[in-house]
Scaffold this motif. Structure first.
Motif, PDB file in Angstrom:
ATOM      1  N   TYR A 278       0.834  -1.207   0.000  1.00  0.00           N
ATOM      2  CA  TYR A 278       0.000   0.000   0.000  1.00  0.00           C
ATOM      3  C   TYR A 278       0.869   1.258   0.000  1.00  0.00           C
ATOM      4  N   ALA A 279       0.309   2.308  -0.597  1.00  0.00           N
ATOM      5  CA  ALA A 279       1.073   3.550  -0.761  1.00  0.00           C
ATOM      6  C   ALA A 279       0.505   4.665   0.105  1.00  0.00           C
ATOM      7  N   ARG A 280       1.352   5.653   0.318  1.00  0.00           N
ATOM      8  CA  ARG A 280       0.911   6.847   1.051  1.00  0.00           C
ATOM      9  C   ARG A 280       1.203   8.086   0.210  1.00  0.00           C
ATOM     10  N   ILE A 281       0.467   9.151   0.526  1.00  0.00           N
ATOM     11  CA  ILE A 281       0.815  10.438  -0.058  1.00  0.00           C
ATOM     12  C   ILE A 281       0.888  11.440   1.078  1.00  0.00           C
ATOM     13  N   HIS A 282       1.884  12.295   1.049  1.00  0.00           N
ATOM     14  CA  HIS A 282       1.975  13.412   1.988  1.00  0.00           C
ATOM     15  C   HIS A 282       1.608  14.678   1.234  1.00  0.00           C
ATOM     16  N   VAL A 283       0.766  15.491   1.842  1.00  0.00           N
ATOM     17  CA  VAL A 283       0.437  16.764   1.195  1.00  0.00           C
ATOM     18  C   VAL A 283       1.062  17.900   2.003  1.00  0.00           C
ATOM     19  N   PRO A 284       1.925  18.684   1.361  1.00  0.00           N
ATOM     20  CA  PRO A 284       2.683  19.710   2.098  1.00  0.00           C
ATOM     21  C   PRO A 284       1.881  21.000   2.280  1.00  0.00           C
ATOM     22  N   VAL A 285       0.910  20.944   3.181  1.00  0.00           N
ATOM     23  CA  VAL A 285       0.040  22.116   3.383  1.00  0.00           C
ATOM     24  C   VAL A 285       0.430  22.916   4.630  1.00  0.00           C
ATOM     25  N   ALA A 286       1.423  22.431   5.395  1.00  0.00           N
ATOM     26  CA  ALA A 286       1.698  23.010   6.715  1.00  0.00           C
ATOM     27  C   ALA A 286       3.118  23.595   6.779  1.00  0.00           C
ATOM     28  N   PRO A 287       3.307  24.827   6.299  1.00  0.00           N
ATOM     29  CA  PRO A 287       4.678  25.352   6.217  1.00  0.00           C
ATOM     30  C   PRO A 287       5.274  25.838   7.549  1.00  0.00           C
ATOM     31  N   ALA A 288       4.454  26.328   8.473  1.00  0.00           N
ATOM     32  CA  ALA A 288       5.029  26.965   9.670  1.00  0.00           C
ATOM     33  C   ALA A 288       5.400  25.948  10.744  1.00  0.00           C
ATOM     34  N   CYS A 289       6.328  26.352  11.629  1.00  0.00           N
ATOM     35  CA  CYS A 289       6.626  25.508  12.785  1.00  0.00           C
ATOM     36  C   CYS A 289       6.727  26.368  14.038  1.00  0.00           C
ATOM     37  N   ASN A 290       6.496  25.749  15.181  1.00  0.00           N
ATOM     38  CA  ASN A 290       6.450  26.504  16.430  1.00  0.00           C
ATOM     39  C   ASN A 290       7.552  26.100  17.422  1.00  0.00           C
ATOM     40  N   ILE A 291       8.485  25.287  16.971  1.00  0.00           N
ATOM     41  CA  ILE A 291       9.642  24.987  17.821  1.00  0.00           C
ATOM     42  C   ILE A 291      10.885  24.983  16.934  1.00  0.00           C
TER      43      ILE A 291
END
Ligand code: CLF
Ligand code: SF4
Length: 481
Positions: free
Chosen positions: A39-52
């Motif tokens: 089985y395959a996965r896809i990651h969608v890069p919708v989350a650019p910010a980080c808090n640490i």
């Protein structure tokens, strides 16, 4: 015939809780080792910010908590992301999971993350939803996670040291209520929120995977404590990922010369933690826009120009949920046949005693392009699956990647194929099982004592590993089944 190995990777079919968990993980390529070749996965890069800030991360690139450092993913809006998922789901019918794993932190971008999940629930209800977070804001979003049926959450937790001393060496600051909290105080706050959030999720029946980055000399001694704590909190799976570190990644650790964790250090950490927790050992540290089976990345085939101009109707037709369901049925039929062919010779997290009557075991490398069989030529392989095998049973240990395959095609062949990296990568292995290998590389690998065997081409991996080990080292193959 009865099963000779007492396999422990099966579940009790009479236990409703076990059945429920099995249904959740059955086609999740990260939560189920058995699923990852199918089985395959896809990651969608919708989350650019980080808090640490993590000292193994350079924020120019993806979140290193789930990705190889130094890799940059494009960014997508939630609508673009859902279009991409529908398009890819039509093209790659093995697709079973959508994850949000960056490029920053999923929960530092809550609107984008949950809008994406809401749209996915409407348009692709057969997909599992998965998110990865550093955990700082986890307690705030439990209701949203439950509301959108996000059944799989990964929290990166590198230490449970309550003094904050180890944490301060990993996290220089965390961003909380509009200010930066530095050093031990920041690390203690992060740990508090991680533990709180994990507890709240396990109380709601969400399956949690915890990632820990193994940073030798910093948190290696604390990882067994992390494993104990995770078990206590009801975490499902623990994934120990090696620190990948080099000056060119531009991370604090890389610039200070902190070395990457070696394969042997990862194996030692797995050994030390595996007593307490179920371990994941097939992680590939994917990028935040990864597409395909884990271990392969087909992201380049699906640039924005391919799907953004199409409307949702067209894309939903392409996605074709019924055709996908049929395809998944076929995968399950194949998996059942494979399980029978492999004769249940593999045990998850086995001790040496469970693998071998003498305590003696061997390491076996395998090349495959998926589907559970030995179906990749040595020359094309860019990674090796590593198994540990004894005269009683086998277990999967890890995968090992290499930068360059031995052969990248006749057009690039100048007679000086790269072999040194492969020799280094397989130096502690005893046998290589591959679909095909030439005399020249076989001779080179023979010089480090590696037996190369391509007689198991297209055979099921697990049974072949067991049989080959017994053929070369333990003489007689036991009857299993
Ligand atoms: Fe992605 Fe992570 Fe979900 Fe898997 S990846 S968000 S749990 S769907 Fe998997 Fe990739 Fe390892 Fe992550 S192999 S980096 S563990
Ligand atoms: Fe980088 Fe991820 Fe750490 Fe944020 S949480 S600093 S993106 S590794």
């Amino acid at each position: 015939m009865s099963c000779a190995c007492g396999t422990s990777n099966s579940f009790d079919p009479n236990d409703p809780k076990a059945l429920e968990i099995q249904a959740k993980i059955n086609n999740h390529p990260c939560y189920s080792e058995g699923a990852h070749q199918h089985y395959a996965r896809i990651h969608v890069p919708v989350a650019p910010a980080c808090n640490i800030q993590c000292n193994y991360c350079n924020r120019k690139y993806d979140c290193s908590n789930e990705s190889r450092p130094g890799v940059t993913s494009g960014k997508l809006t939630p609508e673009e992301a859902v279009k991409k998922v529908l398009y890819v789901g039509g093209e790659i019918q093995q697709l079973s999971v959508v994850g949000i794993a960056g490029p920053g932190d999923a929960l530092a971008n809550p609107d984008k993350t949950f809008t994406t999940f809401r749209l996915l629930q409407e348009k692709a209800p057969d997909l599992k939803l998965c998110l990865s977070t550093n955990g700082l804001r986890l307690p705030e979003y439990i209701d949203e996670i439950v509301k959108y049926n996000v059944d799989h959450v990964t929290v990166t937790i590198n230490t449970v040291d309550e003094t904050g001393e180890i944490g301060a060496k990993i996290y220089p600051w965390v961003h909380w209520e509009h200010r930066k909290i530095k050093g031990k105080e920041g690390a203690k706050l992060l740990l508090k929120k991680q533990l709180e959030g994990i507890k709240m999720l396990t109380d709601r029946g969400i399956l949690i995977k915890a990632n820990s980055v193994l940073i030798p000399g910093v948190n290696d001694k604390d990882l067994p404590n992390v494993a104990k704590k995770l078990k206590e909190l009801g975490v499902f799976l623990h994934n120990i990922m090696p620190l990948l570190s080099a000056p060119e990644f531009g991370t604090k650790f890389g610039l200070e010369g902190v070395p990457s964790a070696t394969d042997q250090e990862v194996m030692a950490a797995q050994e030390a933690c595996g007593m307490d927790m179920k371990l994941m050992s097939h992680c590939r540290q994917c990028r935040a826009d990864a597409v395909g089976l884990i271990g392969e990345d087909r992201g380049e085939e699906f640039g924005k120009e391919v799907y953004t101009a199409l409307d949702f109707n067209t894309l939903e037709n392409k996605y074709n949920i019924y055709a996908r369901q049929e395809f998944h049925q076929k995968i399950e039929t194949w998996r059942k046949a494979l399980e029978i062919a492999n004769e249940r010779i593999k045990i998850e997290q086995a001790s040496k005693e469970q693998l071998s009557s003498t305590g003696q075991t061997k390491l076996i490398a395998v090349t495959t392009s998926g589907e559970g069989v030995i179906n990749m030529h040595f020359g094309s392989a860019k990674e090796f699956l590593i198994y540990e095998a004894g005269d009683k049973a086998i277990k999967f240990v890890m995968h090992r990647k290499i930068e360059s395959a031995y052969c990248s095609g006749p057009e690039n062949c100048h007679g000086n194929n790269p072999i040194e990296e492969i020799k280094q990568t397989l130096k502690d292995c005893d046998i290589l099982l591959t679909e095909k290998i030439g005399d020249c590389p076989m001779g080179e690998l023979g010089s480090i004592g590696l037996i190369c065997d391509d007689s198991y081409a297209l055979q099921p991996i697990e049974k072949s590993v067991y049989e080959a080990t017994n053929k070369y080292f333990f003489q007689s193959v036991k009857e299993v089944g």
